[in-house]
Design a protein around this motif. Structure first.
Motif, PDB file in Angstrom:
ATOM      1  N   VAL A 175       0.751  -1.201  -0.062  1.00 22.21           N
ATOM      2  CA  VAL A 175      -0.167  -0.048   0.013  1.00 22.21           C
ATOM      3  C   VAL A 175       0.787   1.431   0.029  1.00 22.21           C
ATOM      4  N   GLY A 176       0.495   2.253  -0.817  1.00 16.21           N
ATOM      5  CA  GLY A 176       1.259   3.339  -0.838  1.00 16.21           C
ATOM      6  C   GLY A 176       1.012   4.339   0.467  1.00 16.21           C
ATOM      7  N   MET A 177       2.175   4.810   0.786  1.00 16.60           N
ATOM      8  CA  MET A 177       2.180   5.807   2.056  1.00 16.60           C
ATOM      9  C   MET A 177       2.897   7.263   1.735  1.00 16.60           C
ATOM     10  N   ASP A 197      -0.338   4.144  10.282  1.00 21.33           N
ATOM     11  CA  ASP A 197      -0.999   3.019  10.541  1.00 21.33           C
ATOM     12  C   ASP A 197      -0.888   2.093   9.358  1.00 21.33           C
ATOM     13  N   VAL A 198      -0.832   2.400   8.203  1.00 20.11           N
ATOM     14  CA  VAL A 198      -0.514   1.698   7.122  1.00 20.11           C
ATOM     15  C   VAL A 198       0.828   1.020   7.175  1.00 20.11           C
ATOM     16  N   MET A 199       2.032   1.837   7.813  1.00 21.70           N
ATOM     17  CA  MET A 199       3.037   1.277   7.713  1.00 21.70           C
ATOM     18  C   MET A 199       3.042   0.005   8.846  1.00 21.70           C
ATOM     19  N   ALA A 200       2.533   0.537  10.053  1.00 18.95           N
ATOM     20  CA  ALA A 200       2.380  -0.742  11.186  1.00 18.95           C
ATOM     21  C   ALA A 200       1.704  -1.755  10.587  1.00 18.95           C
ATOM     22  N   ASP A 201       0.818  -1.553   9.873  1.00 15.40           N
ATOM     23  CA  ASP A 201      -0.036  -2.809   9.398  1.00 15.40           C
ATOM     24  C   ASP A 201       0.752  -3.579   8.328  1.00 15.40           C
ATOM     25  N   HIS A 233       6.394   4.260  -1.591  1.00 22.23           N
ATOM     26  CA  HIS A 233       6.526   3.057  -1.165  1.00 22.23           C
ATOM     27  C   HIS A 233       7.319   2.833  -0.213  1.00 22.23           C
ATOM     28  N   GLY A 234       7.380   3.805   0.761  1.00 18.92           N
ATOM     29  CA  GLY A 234       8.285   3.681   1.984  1.00 18.92           C
ATOM     30  C   GLY A 234       7.946   2.375   2.792  1.00 18.92           C
ATOM     31  N   ALA A 235       6.870   2.034   3.002  1.00 18.51           N
ATOM     32  CA  ALA A 235       6.250   1.127   3.958  1.00 18.51           C
ATOM     33  C   ALA A 235       6.715  -0.193   3.326  1.00 18.51           C
ATOM     34  N   TYR A 236       6.245  -0.605   1.963  1.00 19.88           N
ATOM     35  CA  TYR A 236       6.643  -1.597   1.324  1.00 19.88           C
ATOM     36  C   TYR A 236       7.968  -2.081   1.255  1.00 19.88           C
ATOM     37  N   LYS A 251       2.405   4.192  -6.048  1.00 16.25           N
ATOM     38  CA  LYS A 251       1.338   3.126  -5.337  1.00 16.25           C
ATOM     39  C   LYS A 251       0.221   3.906  -4.783  1.00 16.25           C
ATOM     40  N   ARG A 252      -0.999   3.572  -5.161  1.00 18.47           N
ATOM     41  CA  ARG A 252      -2.003   4.338  -4.430  1.00 18.47           C
ATOM     42  C   ARG A 252      -2.305   4.186  -3.223  1.00 18.47           C
TER      43      ARG A 252
END
Length: 267
Positions: A96-98, A107-111, A154-157, A257-258
């Motif tokens: 997921v994009g962030m 929260d996206v990054m944590a998930d 794409h930092g989280a991914y 990424k969206r």
């Protein structure tokens, strides 16, 4: 009269679609028994039924890989019901994009880390000691070519997949000499529901079944690390060699990424 040994068993997370489903199909083609794990159990069961895979060939386990207790319980159930697998593939993951400036994206990054990283370790956990005791087995982590360099949006991914590579390397060194091999497979661009919404070019895109066949052969060979397709491995290594100032210019203007809320980042 001797009883024939059962077919080998593979345990695959994220098996309801995409790469996980393609890997399940490839292992089934090779005659393996399947332990398939995902939240969408009905979808996996329908898939198995459509291919004539009865209870002697395929079992389905419902689990949320982001919840350690849930996926550990699925692994323990697999051992109790089907026996100890020869191969465990930690494939489940999200992309997921962030935008770090957006609070919701923390929260996206944590998930992402919960599923892509902690979930991988929790997937392996029930099997490690038993495989070491047996003196054989393969623990397979599905990484990504995105682990090689960070990409805007794409930092989280990217961070999670870089962590996958480092984690699997650590685990490999811990299990050295035990007979248990740790295999890291890094897909490039594979045509799956995860990539079909991407808004940027995807060089060397390959069908999921082609990826699965190459990954199957890589896992069977016990190779410690491989990028599939190999062309993306070459591209990634070249990108890694670029000085930061050059790389930063190369990726400017690249599609992102969206994000989870569907709103594009202003940057």
């Amino acid at each position: 009269m001797s009883t024939a040994a059962p077919a080998p068993l593979v345990f695959i997370t994220g098996a309801s679609s995409g790469i996980g489903q393609a890997l399940a199909a490839r292992y089934a083609q090779a005659g393996w028994r399947l332990a398939l794990v995902a939240r969408r159990t009905a979808q996996m069961q329908d898939w198995a039924t459509a291919r004539g895979l009865g209870v002697d060939r395929c079992a389905v386990y419902g689990a949320d890989v982001a919840d350690p207790s849930s996926i550990v319980a699925a692994g323990q159930a697999c051992i109790a019901d089907q026996g100890l697998p020869e191969v465990v593939i930690a494939n489940a993951g999200i992309s997921v994009g962030m935008d770090t400036a957006e609070r919701a994206d923390l929260d996206v990054m944590a998930d992402t880390f919960a599923l892509n990283n902690v979930g991988m370790a929790a997937t392996f956990h029930p099997f490690v000691n038993a495989m070491v005791g047996r003196g054989s087995g393969r623990l397979v982590g599905i990484g990504s070519v995105a682990a090689i360099r960070g990409l805007p949006g794409h930092g989280a991914y990217c961070a999670s997949k870089a962590a996958v590579v480092a984690y699997c390397e650590s685990l490999r060194t811990e299990l050295h000499g035990s007979g248990v091999r740790v295999v890291t497979v890094c897909p490039g661009y594979v045509d799956t529901p995860l990539t079909q919404g991407n808004r940027y070019g995807m060089p060397f895109l390959i069908p999921a079944d082609v990826f699965a066949d190459r990954a199957f052969r890589t896992i069977e060979a016990g190779v410690s690390y491989r990028v599939i397709p190999w062309q993306m491995g070459v591209v990634a290594k070249l990108m890694r060699l670029l000085p930061n100032a050059v790389y930063d210019k190369v990726v400017q203007g690249r599609g992102r990424k969206r994000r989870r809320d569907g709103v594009d980042s202003p940057r």
